[in-house]
Scaffold this motif. Structure first.
Motif, PDB file in Angstrom:
ATOM      1  N   MET A 197       0.807  -1.087   0.056  1.00  0.00           N
ATOM      2  CA  MET A 197      -0.076  -0.099   0.031  1.00  0.00           C
ATOM      3  C   MET A 197       0.853   1.443   0.007  1.00  0.00           C
ATOM      4  O   MET A 197       0.572   2.157  -0.568  1.00  0.00           O
ATOM      5  N   LEU A 198       1.969   1.262   0.922  1.00  0.00           N
ATOM      6  CA  LEU A 198       2.746   2.391   0.781  1.00  0.00           C
ATOM      7  C   LEU A 198       3.412   2.600  -0.450  1.00  0.00           C
ATOM      8  O   LEU A 198       3.721   3.743  -1.021  1.00  0.00           O
ATOM      9  N   ALA A 199       3.794   1.509  -1.262  1.00  0.00           N
ATOM     10  CA  ALA A 199       4.361   1.616  -2.266  1.00  0.00           C
ATOM     11  C   ALA A 199       3.805   2.334  -3.530  1.00  0.00           C
ATOM     12  O   ALA A 199       4.153   3.145  -4.508  1.00  0.00           O
ATOM     13  N   THR A 200       2.344   1.881  -3.538  1.00  0.00           N
ATOM     14  CA  THR A 200       1.644   2.509  -4.388  1.00  0.00           C
ATOM     15  C   THR A 200       1.316   3.957  -4.177  1.00  0.00           C
ATOM     16  O   THR A 200       1.108   4.778  -5.164  1.00  0.00           O
ATOM     17  N   VAL A 201       1.243   4.178  -2.727  1.00  0.00           N
ATOM     18  CA  VAL A 201       1.165   5.877  -2.409  1.00  0.00           C
ATOM     19  C   VAL A 201       2.520   6.329  -3.020  1.00  0.00           C
ATOM     20  O   VAL A 201       2.318   7.625  -3.503  1.00  0.00           O
ATOM     21  N   GLY A 202       3.362   5.749  -2.973  1.00  0.00           N
ATOM     22  CA  GLY A 202       4.705   6.399  -3.403  1.00  0.00           C
ATOM     23  C   GLY A 202       4.703   6.449  -4.781  1.00  0.00           C
ATOM     24  O   GLY A 202       5.362   7.436  -5.633  1.00  0.00           O
ATOM     25  N   PHE A 203       4.093   5.455  -5.570  1.00  0.00           N
ATOM     26  CA  PHE A 203       3.992   5.665  -7.047  1.00  0.00           C
ATOM     27  C   PHE A 203       3.152   6.889  -7.584  1.00  0.00           C
ATOM     28  O   PHE A 203       3.762   7.498  -8.410  1.00  0.00           O
ATOM     29  N   ILE A 204       1.964   6.940  -6.824  1.00  0.00           N
ATOM     30  CA  ILE A 204       1.242   8.168  -7.263  1.00  0.00           C
ATOM     31  C   ILE A 204       1.980   9.375  -6.864  1.00  0.00           C
ATOM     32  O   ILE A 204       2.018  10.475  -7.612  1.00  0.00           O
TER      33      ILE A 204
ATOM     34  N   ALA B  29       4.780  14.452  -8.334  1.00  0.00           N
ATOM     35  CA  ALA B  29       6.080  15.322  -7.696  1.00  0.00           C
ATOM     36  C   ALA B  29       7.194  15.460  -8.701  1.00  0.00           C
ATOM     37  O   ALA B  29       7.892  16.560  -8.772  1.00  0.00           O
ATOM     38  N   ILE B  30       7.700  14.308  -9.378  1.00  0.00           N
ATOM     39  CA  ILE B  30       8.835  14.255 -10.102  1.00  0.00           C
ATOM     40  C   ILE B  30       8.736  14.870 -11.537  1.00  0.00           C
ATOM     41  O   ILE B  30       7.815  14.464 -12.110  1.00  0.00           O
ATOM     42  N   ASP B  31       9.703  15.839 -11.812  1.00  0.00           N
ATOM     43  CA  ASP B  31       9.699  16.542 -13.204  1.00  0.00           C
ATOM     44  C   ASP B  31       9.869  15.457 -14.250  1.00  0.00           C
ATOM     45  O   ASP B  31      10.893  14.663 -14.038  1.00  0.00           O
ATOM     46  N   VAL B  32       9.184  15.329 -15.192  1.00  0.00           N
ATOM     47  CA  VAL B  32       9.457  14.244 -16.311  1.00  0.00           C
ATOM     48  C   VAL B  32      10.900  14.600 -17.106  1.00  0.00           C
ATOM     49  O   VAL B  32      11.386  13.509 -17.410  1.00  0.00           O
ATOM     50  N   ASP B  33      11.343  15.599 -17.019  1.00  0.00           N
ATOM     51  CA  ASP B  33      12.581  15.873 -17.524  1.00  0.00           C
ATOM     52  C   ASP B  33      13.957  15.586 -16.533  1.00  0.00           C
ATOM     53  O   ASP B  33      14.941  15.781 -16.967  1.00  0.00           O
ATOM     54  N   LYS B  34      13.592  15.336 -15.335  1.00  0.00           N
ATOM     55  CA  LYS B  34      14.725  15.092 -14.196  1.00  0.00           C
ATOM     56  C   LYS B  34      15.554  13.972 -14.657  1.00  0.00           C
ATOM     57  O   LYS B  34      15.129  12.796 -14.617  1.00  0.00           O
ATOM     58  N   ILE B  35      16.909  14.149 -14.592  1.00  0.00           N
ATOM     59  CA  ILE B  35      17.726  13.183 -14.768  1.00  0.00           C
ATOM     60  C   ILE B  35      18.484  12.878 -13.875  1.00  0.00           C
ATOM     61  O   ILE B  35      19.035  13.857 -13.070  1.00  0.00           O
TER      62      ILE B  35
ATOM     63  N   SER C 170      16.138   8.585 -16.306  1.00  0.00           N
ATOM     64  CA  SER C 170      15.098   9.438 -15.852  1.00  0.00           C
ATOM     65  C   SER C 170      14.590   9.068 -14.549  1.00  0.00           C
ATOM     66  O   SER C 170      14.455   7.946 -14.139  1.00  0.00           O
ATOM     67  N   ALA C 171      14.648  10.041 -13.694  1.00  0.00           N
ATOM     68  CA  ALA C 171      13.956   9.772 -12.428  1.00  0.00           C
ATOM     69  C   ALA C 171      12.812   9.579 -12.226  1.00  0.00           C
ATOM     70  O   ALA C 171      12.515   8.850 -11.191  1.00  0.00           O
ATOM     71  N   LEU C 172      11.651  10.055 -13.022  1.00  0.00           N
ATOM     72  CA  LEU C 172      10.671   9.519 -12.856  1.00  0.00           C
ATOM     73  C   LEU C 172      10.293   8.063 -13.195  1.00  0.00           C
ATOM     74  O   LEU C 172       9.497   7.394 -12.594  1.00  0.00           O
ATOM     75  N   ASN C 173      11.000   7.650 -14.183  1.00  0.00           N
ATOM     76  CA  ASN C 173      10.841   6.206 -14.971  1.00  0.00           C
ATOM     77  C   ASN C 173      11.334   5.253 -13.835  1.00  0.00           C
ATOM     78  O   ASN C 173      10.771   4.270 -13.277  1.00  0.00           O
ATOM     79  N   PHE C 174      12.624   5.856 -13.232  1.00  0.00           N
ATOM     80  CA  PHE C 174      13.035   5.131 -12.122  1.00  0.00           C
ATOM     81  C   PHE C 174      12.180   4.960 -10.797  1.00  0.00           C
ATOM     82  O   PHE C 174      12.009   3.775 -10.139  1.00  0.00           O
ATOM     83  N   ALA C 175      11.628   6.048 -10.534  1.00  0.00           N
ATOM     84  CA  ALA C 175      10.676   5.896  -9.193  1.00  0.00           C
ATOM     85  C   ALA C 175       9.304   5.182  -9.537  1.00  0.00           C
ATOM     86  O   ALA C 175       8.897   4.471  -8.582  1.00  0.00           O
TER      87      ALA C 175
ATOM     88  N   GLY D 134       9.196   2.569 -11.661  1.00  0.00           N
ATOM     89  CA  GLY D 134       9.464   1.120 -11.868  1.00  0.00           C
ATOM     90  C   GLY D 134       9.703   0.669 -10.512  1.00  0.00           C
ATOM     91  O   GLY D 134       9.029  -0.540 -10.237  1.00  0.00           O
ATOM     92  N   VAL D 135      10.183   1.342  -9.462  1.00  0.00           N
ATOM     93  CA  VAL D 135      10.790   0.852  -8.354  1.00  0.00           C
ATOM     94  C   VAL D 135       9.278   0.846  -7.192  1.00  0.00           C
ATOM     95  O   VAL D 135       9.137  -0.439  -6.647  1.00  0.00           O
ATOM     96  N   THR D 136       8.555   1.757  -7.416  1.00  0.00           N
ATOM     97  CA  THR D 136       7.254   1.509  -6.362  1.00  0.00           C
ATOM     98  C   THR D 136       6.338   0.715  -7.005  1.00  0.00           C
ATOM     99  O   THR D 136       5.749  -0.060  -6.226  1.00  0.00           O
ATOM    100  N   LEU D 137       6.081   0.773  -8.199  1.00  0.00           N
ATOM    101  CA  LEU D 137       5.106  -0.335  -8.660  1.00  0.00           C
ATOM    102  C   LEU D 137       5.509  -1.498  -8.773  1.00  0.00           C
ATOM    103  O   LEU D 137       4.846  -2.620  -8.466  1.00  0.00           O
ATOM    104  N   GLY D 138       6.764  -1.928  -9.041  1.00  0.00           N
ATOM    105  CA  GLY D 138       7.441  -3.269  -8.739  1.00  0.00           C
ATOM    106  C   GLY D 138       7.199  -3.615  -7.337  1.00  0.00           C
ATOM    107  O   GLY D 138       7.192  -4.820  -7.032  1.00  0.00           O
TER     108      GLY D 138
END
Length: 356
Positions: free
Chosen positions: A70-77, A82-88, A98-103, A105-109
């Motif tokens: 549940m906490l990971a799902t909240v982290g995903f959202i 919060a994370i900018d799509v262009d942030k590396i 990409s910081a957004l893609n990494f976050a 992937g980790v939270t949903l996984g």
């Protein structure tokens, strides 16, 4: 004698010796049947079956895994918002990603993994592990079989202890309820939610037309009758981080036609001495239009053969394109360079549902 013994062994499902006549002096020799049914091993209870404290520990472990999900799902959202799509960011050993893609992937996984791990730990430690053998039966179930299935289902439900283990039930329902929110949040990217981005390009009043090949401003003399040239807006430099995104909307093609051959008077007034500027992006699926027929003034899209008449306001003559190519109003400045008098008259590229 031997066939009788073998038949008995088979019927009982026991791994018993088979008697074979013969051998030295006619003495009977016993052999073990390698294909005999060994049967199920004796059932051994688990620690959780005989120790309620161990069962409670397993219950807490399962609940913890569902809670982490549940906490990971909240982290995903939260990451998505919060994370900018262009942030590396640099992450070893992945490198710059990409910081957004990494976050995401980790939270949903982690959310999905914890649900799976919790379910497996629950089944291995608390649910019944008694093996049940059921003989094969016809495809069509008999009424007796249906009754048996229903009773086994009720028995399995009771043995899973989902009714008595309230904390597991609540955290499981919470985890399964929150995980689909990840998919719902991702639907936001399918929107589209472009606001007015699809309606505007980098072209604006006063921007020079820059030759795509030489990166120099264009003069009317640079464009000969019957030729097709390509331009980009002033200020859009090759190699810029947003170059591909902007040129995909602002790509421009210039054609010079004898003023007497231009059929659309309004289109002619938007040009300069027979020089007309149209979007290079096909209005079907966005392919680059570039195949020009000098005699007919037709331009062809190579992807799906949509054909536009540049002498008649770039209207569609053939193919699946639904709109003419948008035109850019141009003129010359005091120094003799071509420049834009505004943006395209219509949104460029394929149609979209919000387009009027």
């Amino acid at each position: 004698m031997s066939s009788q013994a073998g038949s008995e062994n088979e019927n009982n499902g026991e791994h018993l010796p088979t008697v074979r006549e013969g051998g030295e002096g006619g003495v009977a020799v016993e052999e073990h049947d390698p294909f005999a049914n060994p049967g199920l091993p004796p059932h051994e209870p688990r620690k959780q079956d005989i120790d309620e404290r161990a069962a409670k520990r397993s219950e807490r472990t399962v609940s913890l895994l569902f809670t982490v999900s549940m906490l990971a799902t909240v982290g995903f959202i939260a990451s998505f918002v919060a994370i900018d799509v262009d942030k590396i960011v640099y992450i070893f050993p992945l490198g710059h990603i990409s910081a957004l893609n990494f976050a995401l992937g980790v939270t949903l996984g982690l959310a999905l993994f914890c649900i799976g791990a919790g379910a497996i730990h629950w089944s291995r430690t608390l649910m019944s592990d008694v093996e049940i053998v059921q003989e094969r039966h016809p495809i069509e179930a008999t009424p007796e079989t249906k009754t048996l299935v229903k009773s086994e289902w009720r028995q399995g439900t009771e043995e899973s202890q989902i009714g008595s283990r309230k904390i597991i039930r609540r955290t499981l329902l919470g985890a399964l309820t929150l995980v689909p929110l990840s998919g719902i949040v991702l639907l936001r990217d399918l929107g589209p939610l472009p606001e007015t981005k699809l309606r505007h390009t980098m072209w604006d009043k006063g921007k020079l037309l820059i030759n795509m090949n030489t990166d120099e401003p264009l003069r009317p003399a640079d464009i000969t009758v019957g030729s097709l040239s390509f331009a980009k807006p002033e200020g859009l430099e090759d190699g810029a981080h947003d170059f591909n995104k902007e040129i995909a909307k602002a790509a421009l093609m210039l054609v010079r036609i004898h003023p007497g051959d231009i059929k659309d008077a309004e289109s002619a007034s938007w040009g300069h001495e027979g020089i007309l500027a149209f979007s290079k992006i096909c209005t079907h699926v966005g392919c680059p239009v570039s195949l020009y027929e000098q005699q007919t003034h037709h331009v062809l899209c190579p992807c799906h053969q949509s054909t536009f008449d540049l002498s008649d306001g770039a209207r569609v003559l053939f193919g699946p394109a639904g709109h003419p190519l948008p035109q850019l109003k141009i003129t010359v400045n005091d120094e003799g360079y071509l420049y834009a008098l505004g943006d395209f008259d219509e949104p460029v590229g394929p149609s979209f549902w919000e387009r009027g």
